[in-house]
Design a protein around this motif. Structure first.
Motif, short mmCIF file in Angstrom:
data_model
loop_
_atom_site.label_atom_id
_atom_site.label_comp_id
_atom_site.label_asym_id
_atom_site.label_seq_id
_atom_site.Cartn_x
_atom_site.Cartn_y
_atom_site.Cartn_z
N ALA A 1 0.84 -1.20 0.00
CA ALA A 1 0.00 0.00 0.00
C ALA A 1 0.88 1.26 0.00
CB ALA A 1 -0.91 0.00 1.22
N PHE A 2 1.95 1.24 0.80
CA PHE A 2 2.85 2.39 0.84
C PHE A 2 3.51 2.62 -0.51
CE2 PHE A 2 7.34 3.59 1.08
CZ PHE A 2 7.20 4.91 1.47
N GLU A 3 4.00 1.56 -1.15
CA GLU A 3 4.69 1.72 -2.45
C GLU A 3 3.77 2.33 -3.49
OE1 GLU A 3 5.91 1.04 -6.44
OE2 GLU A 3 4.21 0.00 -5.51
N SER A 4 2.52 1.88 -3.53
CA SER A 4 1.57 2.44 -4.49
C SER A 4 1.25 3.89 -4.18
CB SER A 4 0.28 1.60 -4.49
OG SER A 4 -0.64 2.10 -5.42
N ALA A 5 1.04 4.21 -2.88
CA ALA A 5 0.75 5.59 -2.49
C ALA A 5 1.93 6.50 -2.79
CB ALA A 5 0.40 5.64 -1.00
N ALA A 6 3.14 6.00 -2.58
CA ALA A 6 4.33 6.80 -2.86
C ALA A 6 4.48 7.05 -4.35
CB ALA A 6 5.57 6.07 -2.32
#
Length: 294
Positions: free
Chosen positions: A13-18
């Motif tokens: 989720a973090f990688e996509s949001a970043a």
């Protein structure tokens, strides 16, 4: 700190949001809600003890720590995705059979039978090439082929598939108006030919029609086109028994008087003699031979 499996959803989720710099866009990509993405990011921040995003009215932006983790996570997930694609591609290649064959035989004989094969072998994918040029069986080329000929080709293993016979056909309308009663009558009409090794001269000789002037009004490179030309009423075609079946069954064409001349060549399944067929390709060869026997 060891990376445990329960970290992966939060890291994804973090990688996509970043990458998107937007929780809503990440949520759309991951089929989650924006609040779920936010929850994963906060959980990750809590575990790491650092702030990964600066939240503001216009959205979010990465902190220095967030940028560092985003670079590492993006690279790692891209590497994993590349390996997964490679493994999936290797599996698909393993289950894919590449076949080179004749357009006319594919259209009239092979296609009506393929549903039975795919029903029995749902995991196998087929690539069918019907180019006119004789295909080379080199690396990256087809696994096997169906060829029409004498049965012997250098460097190829061949299995006899089926023979055929030659006989004249014409459209029903043409047959009604032409009143053709004997083989000799056929020679007085426009003849349709293809580029096969045996043709009208051979058939008239087999029908004991001597001295006839054989006029091949139309010549096509593919037998399918010759059949279609006859069905369109252009003249009389010399049909191949394996190719003519669907046209005769549908009533597009009818047989005319005269013999069915046995062809000098037949159809063969061929593949390179220097390499063993993969299981999927061998299964297709076995099915072809069994289809003919049945």
């Amino acid at each position: 700190m060891a990376l445990r499996a329960d970290w992966l959803p939060a890291l994804t989720a973090f990688e996509s949001a970043a990458r998107h710099q937007n929780f809503a866009h990440a949520a759309e990509e991951l089929h989650l809600t924006a609040s779920a993405v936010s929850h994963h990011v906060r959980k990750l921040e809590s575990r790491l003890g650092v702030v990964l995003f600066q939240r503001h009215a216009r959205g979010v932006s990465l902190t220095a720590e967030g940028r560092q983790l985003a670079d590492a996570a993006g690279t790692a997930l891209a590497d994993v995705d590349g390996v997964l694609r490679s493994l999936r591609g290797a599996r698909e290649a393993h289950d894919r059979v590449r076949i080179t064959t004749l357009h006319s035989l594919t259209y009239t004989w092979l296609l009506p039978r393929l549903a039975a094969f795919t029903s029995a072998n749902p995991g196998i994918r087929l690539n069918v090439d019907t180019e006119i040029a004789l295909t080379r069986f080199d690396e990256g080329g087809p696994d096997l082929g169906i060829r029409h000929g004498p049965g012997h080709w250098p460097g190829l293993t061949s299995h006899f598939l089926m023979d055929e016979a030659l006989f004249p056909v014409v459209s029903p309308a043409y047959a009604r108006q032409a009143c053709i009663e004997t083989a000799a009558d056929i020679a007085r009409h426009p003849l349709i030919a293809d580029h096969a090794r045996q043709g009208w001269h051979d058939w008239f000789r087999g029908a004991h029609v001597h001295g006839a002037k054989v006029e091949e009004r139309y010549t096509f490179s593919d037998t399918t086109d010759a059949m279609k030309a006859a069905a369109a009423g252009l003249g009389i075609a010399l049909a191949r028994s394996r190719i003519a079946v669907p046209y005769l069954e549908s009533g597009e064409l009818v047989r005319l008087p005269g013999p069915a001349l046995p062809a000098r060549w037949g159809y063969y399944v061929v593949y390179p003699a220097h390499r063993r067929l993969r299981p999927a390709a061998q299964g297709f060869v076995d099915w072809l031979l069994e289809s003919v026997r049945a």
